[in-house]
Design a protein around this motif. Structure first.
Motif, PDB file in Angstrom:
ATOM      1  N   GLN A 277       0.827  -1.191   0.000  1.00 27.19           N
ATOM      2  CA  GLN A 277       0.000   0.000   0.000  1.00 27.19           C
ATOM      3  C   GLN A 277       0.872   1.255   0.000  1.00 27.19           C
ATOM      4  O   GLN A 277       1.943   1.278   0.597  1.00 27.19           O
ATOM      5  CB  GLN A 277      -0.910   0.027   1.243  1.00 27.19           C
ATOM      6  CG  GLN A 277      -1.843  -1.161   1.373  1.00 27.19           C
ATOM      7  CD  GLN A 277      -2.936  -1.148   0.327  1.00 27.19           C
ATOM      8  OE1 GLN A 277      -3.653  -0.168   0.159  1.00 27.19           O
ATOM      9  NE2 GLN A 277      -3.056  -2.253  -0.399  1.00 27.19           N
ATOM     10  N   ARG A 278       0.415   2.283  -0.673  1.00 29.42           N
ATOM     11  CA  ARG A 278       1.083   3.587  -0.627  1.00 29.42           C
ATOM     12  C   ARG A 278       0.435   4.394   0.490  1.00 29.42           C
ATOM     13  O   ARG A 278      -0.739   4.770   0.400  1.00 29.42           O
ATOM     14  CB  ARG A 278       0.955   4.291  -1.974  1.00 29.42           C
ATOM     15  CG  ARG A 278       1.803   3.636  -3.070  1.00 29.42           C
ATOM     16  CD  ARG A 278       1.398   4.109  -4.451  1.00 29.42           C
ATOM     17  NE  ARG A 278       0.075   3.607  -4.804  1.00 29.42           N
ATOM     18  CZ  ARG A 278      -0.517   3.829  -5.972  1.00 29.42           C
ATOM     19  NH1 ARG A 278       0.101   4.537  -6.897  1.00 29.42           N
ATOM     20  NH2 ARG A 278      -1.712   3.339  -6.213  1.00 29.42           N
TER      21      ARG A 278
ATOM     22  N   GLU B 171       4.337  -0.353   0.740  1.00 27.73           N
ATOM     23  CA  GLU B 171       5.168  -0.191  -0.448  1.00 27.73           C
ATOM     24  C   GLU B 171       5.935   1.126  -0.396  1.00 27.73           C
ATOM     25  O   GLU B 171       7.112   1.197  -0.765  1.00 27.73           O
ATOM     26  CB  GLU B 171       4.273  -0.212  -1.695  1.00 27.73           C
ATOM     27  CG  GLU B 171       5.001   0.110  -2.993  1.00 27.73           C
ATOM     28  CD  GLU B 171       4.050   0.277  -4.152  1.00 27.73           C
ATOM     29  OE1 GLU B 171       4.271   1.189  -4.961  1.00 27.73           O
ATOM     30  OE2 GLU B 171       3.058  -0.490  -4.232  1.00 27.73           O
ATOM     31  N   ARG B 172       5.261   2.177   0.069  1.00 29.29           N
ATOM     32  CA  ARG B 172       5.877   3.494   0.180  1.00 29.29           C
ATOM     33  C   ARG B 172       5.178   4.246   1.295  1.00 29.29           C
ATOM     34  O   ARG B 172       3.954   4.190   1.429  1.00 29.29           O
ATOM     35  CB  ARG B 172       5.745   4.261  -1.131  1.00 29.29           C
ATOM     36  CG  ARG B 172       6.402   5.627  -1.143  1.00 29.29           C
ATOM     37  CD  ARG B 172       6.334   6.232  -2.529  1.00 29.29           C
ATOM     38  NE  ARG B 172       6.972   5.357  -3.517  1.00 29.29           N
ATOM     39  CZ  ARG B 172       6.957   5.583  -4.826  1.00 29.29           C
ATOM     40  NH1 ARG B 172       6.299   6.626  -5.300  1.00 29.29           N
ATOM     41  NH2 ARG B 172       7.563   4.751  -5.659  1.00 29.29           N
ATOM     42  N   THR B 173       5.950   4.960   2.112  1.00 33.72           N
ATOM     43  CA  THR B 173       5.393   5.729   3.220  1.00 33.72           C
ATOM     44  C   THR B 173       5.945   7.148   3.158  1.00 33.72           C
ATOM     45  O   THR B 173       7.150   7.353   3.070  1.00 33.72           O
ATOM     46  CB  THR B 173       5.745   5.092   4.578  1.00 33.72           C
ATOM     47  OG1 THR B 173       5.306   3.723   4.595  1.00 33.72           O
ATOM     48  CG2 THR B 173       5.068   5.843   5.710  1.00 33.72           C
TER      49      THR B 173
ATOM     50  N   SER C 198      -3.494   8.889  -6.240  1.00 36.69           N
ATOM     51  CA  SER C 198      -2.141   8.320  -6.226  1.00 36.69           C
ATOM     52  C   SER C 198      -1.788   7.634  -4.920  1.00 36.69           C
ATOM     53  O   SER C 198      -0.704   7.056  -4.804  1.00 36.69           O
ATOM     54  CB  SER C 198      -1.109   9.429  -6.488  1.00 36.69           C
ATOM     55  OG  SER C 198      -1.202  10.456  -5.512  1.00 36.69           O
ATOM     56  N   ILE C 199      -2.676   7.679  -3.919  1.00 36.04           N
ATOM     57  CA  ILE C 199      -2.399   7.147  -2.588  1.00 36.04           C
ATOM     58  C   ILE C 199      -3.468   6.122  -2.226  1.00 36.04           C
ATOM     59  O   ILE C 199      -4.644   6.272  -2.594  1.00 36.04           O
ATOM     60  CB  ILE C 199      -2.355   8.288  -1.543  1.00 36.04           C
ATOM     61  CG1 ILE C 199      -1.213   9.247  -1.841  1.00 36.04           C
ATOM     62  CG2 ILE C 199      -2.210   7.734  -0.127  1.00 36.04           C
ATOM     63  CD1 ILE C 199       0.177   8.647  -1.740  1.00 36.04           C
TER      64      ILE C 199
ATOM     65  N   LEU D  46      -6.630  10.239  -2.766  1.00 38.14           N
ATOM     66  CA  LEU D  46      -6.908   8.830  -2.494  1.00 38.14           C
ATOM     67  C   LEU D  46      -7.487   8.133  -3.716  1.00 38.14           C
ATOM     68  O   LEU D  46      -8.275   8.711  -4.464  1.00 38.14           O
ATOM     69  CB  LEU D  46      -7.896   8.700  -1.338  1.00 38.14           C
ATOM     70  CG  LEU D  46      -7.340   8.537   0.075  1.00 38.14           C
ATOM     71  CD1 LEU D  46      -8.491   8.481   1.079  1.00 38.14           C
ATOM     72  CD2 LEU D  46      -6.491   7.286   0.211  1.00 38.14           C
ATOM     73  N   ASN D  47      -7.113   6.867  -3.881  1.00 42.94           N
ATOM     74  CA  ASN D  47      -7.753   6.022  -4.888  1.00 42.94           C
ATOM     75  C   ASN D  47      -9.219   5.814  -4.537  1.00 42.94           C
ATOM     76  O   ASN D  47      -9.596   5.854  -3.365  1.00 42.94           O
ATOM     77  CB  ASN D  47      -7.071   4.648  -4.943  1.00 42.94           C
ATOM     78  CG  ASN D  47      -5.747   4.706  -5.672  1.00 42.94           C
ATOM     79  OD1 ASN D  47      -5.574   5.451  -6.616  1.00 42.94           O
ATOM     80  ND2 ASN D  47      -4.790   3.914  -5.221  1.00 42.94           N
TER      81      ASN D  47
END
Length: 255
Positions: free
Chosen positions: A38-39, A58-60, A95-96, A122-123
């Motif tokens: 998850q981003r 995945e990315r923070t 994108s998040i 947010l997606n």
């Protein structure tokens, strides 16, 4: 006066800050036990909780408001923190995957705009954890902690804000029933305070913690159609006039 990042960092380094981080973090982990692939974005001062939630992400990223200030995070390795304007996030739309808001909503001048911006990045179907001071709680009435600063909220106010930004609450809980005092006896009995307060659903918890989902679509507003029953004149078709002859025939006996 806006919260300062130095004061926030000092609070979370104190015994009372450790208590807040422990009980709020436990509630977050119950909502999101796994953030793998998850981003994850933290907005406000969320780094004490991103360290727990973002272990497998995945990315923070940690965004901190310009009025608050920014600190390097994480301390080892490359920095993943940045100074931003909360209502104008430097991120593309959708994108998040997940967003955590702590010490953010109560500090902004426009809560509606902040949640709208979070919804934008947010997606569809993305999730948000919102931590906000409880208007009825002891922590909001005492300014010795960051939760005593800014604007506290009631459940009704938060529900209206989230509805306006197209968020649907999935889970809702409260935390921090222990009084916000730097007393050793209170620190040692904090767990008992939490168990009793949650078990009896007492109304004076320090914070609301909400897990909400961004809706897949925006509702189309229904507009009432006004009907006028006033009498109006009815225009009936008129007979076409007969064209006159250019040279009418002479009458008998004339000429």
């Amino acid at each position: 006066m806006p919260l300062d990042v130095v004061d926030l960092r000092a609070f979370y380094a104190s015994p009372l800050g450790h208590v807040a981080r422990r009980f709020i973090g436990r509630a977050m982990l119950r909502f999101w036990p796994d953030c793998a692939r998850q981003r994850l974005l933290g907005l406000g001062y969320s780094t004490p909780y991103l360290s727990v939630l973002g272990m497998q992400a995945e990315r923070t990223i940690a965004f901190m408001p310009a009025a608050q200030g920014v600190v390097n995070w994480p301390s080892p390795g490359l920095s993943a923190s940045a100074l931003v304007e909360p209502t104008l996030l430097p991120l593309p739309t959708a994108s998040i995957d997940r967003v955590v808001l702590v010490h953010a909503l109560e500090e902004t001048e426009s809560p509606d705009d902040l949640l709208e911006e979070v919804s934008r990045v947010l997606n569809p179907g993305g999730r948000m954890i919102l931590v906000v001071p409880n208007r009825r709680g002891l922590w909001a009435r005492m300014d010795g902690t960051p939760f005593g600063q800014g604007r506290p909220f009631s459940r009704r106010q938060l529900s209206a804000l989230m509805r306006g930004a197209e968020f649907s609450p999935e889970h809702w809980t409260e935390a921090l029933y222990v009084p916000p005092l730097q007393k050793r006896l209170l620190m040692r009995s904090a767990r008992a305070w939490e168990q009793i307060g949650a078990g009896l659903s007492l109304p004076f918890a320090g914070v609301h913690i909400i897990d909400a989902t961004k809706q897949f679509y925006r509702r189309a507003p229904l507009r009432a159609t006004r009907r006028s029953f006033a009498l109006r004149p009815v225009l009936l078709p008129q007979a076409s006039p007969t064209p006159r002859a250019a040279n009418p025939p002479a009458r008998p006996g004339t000429g």
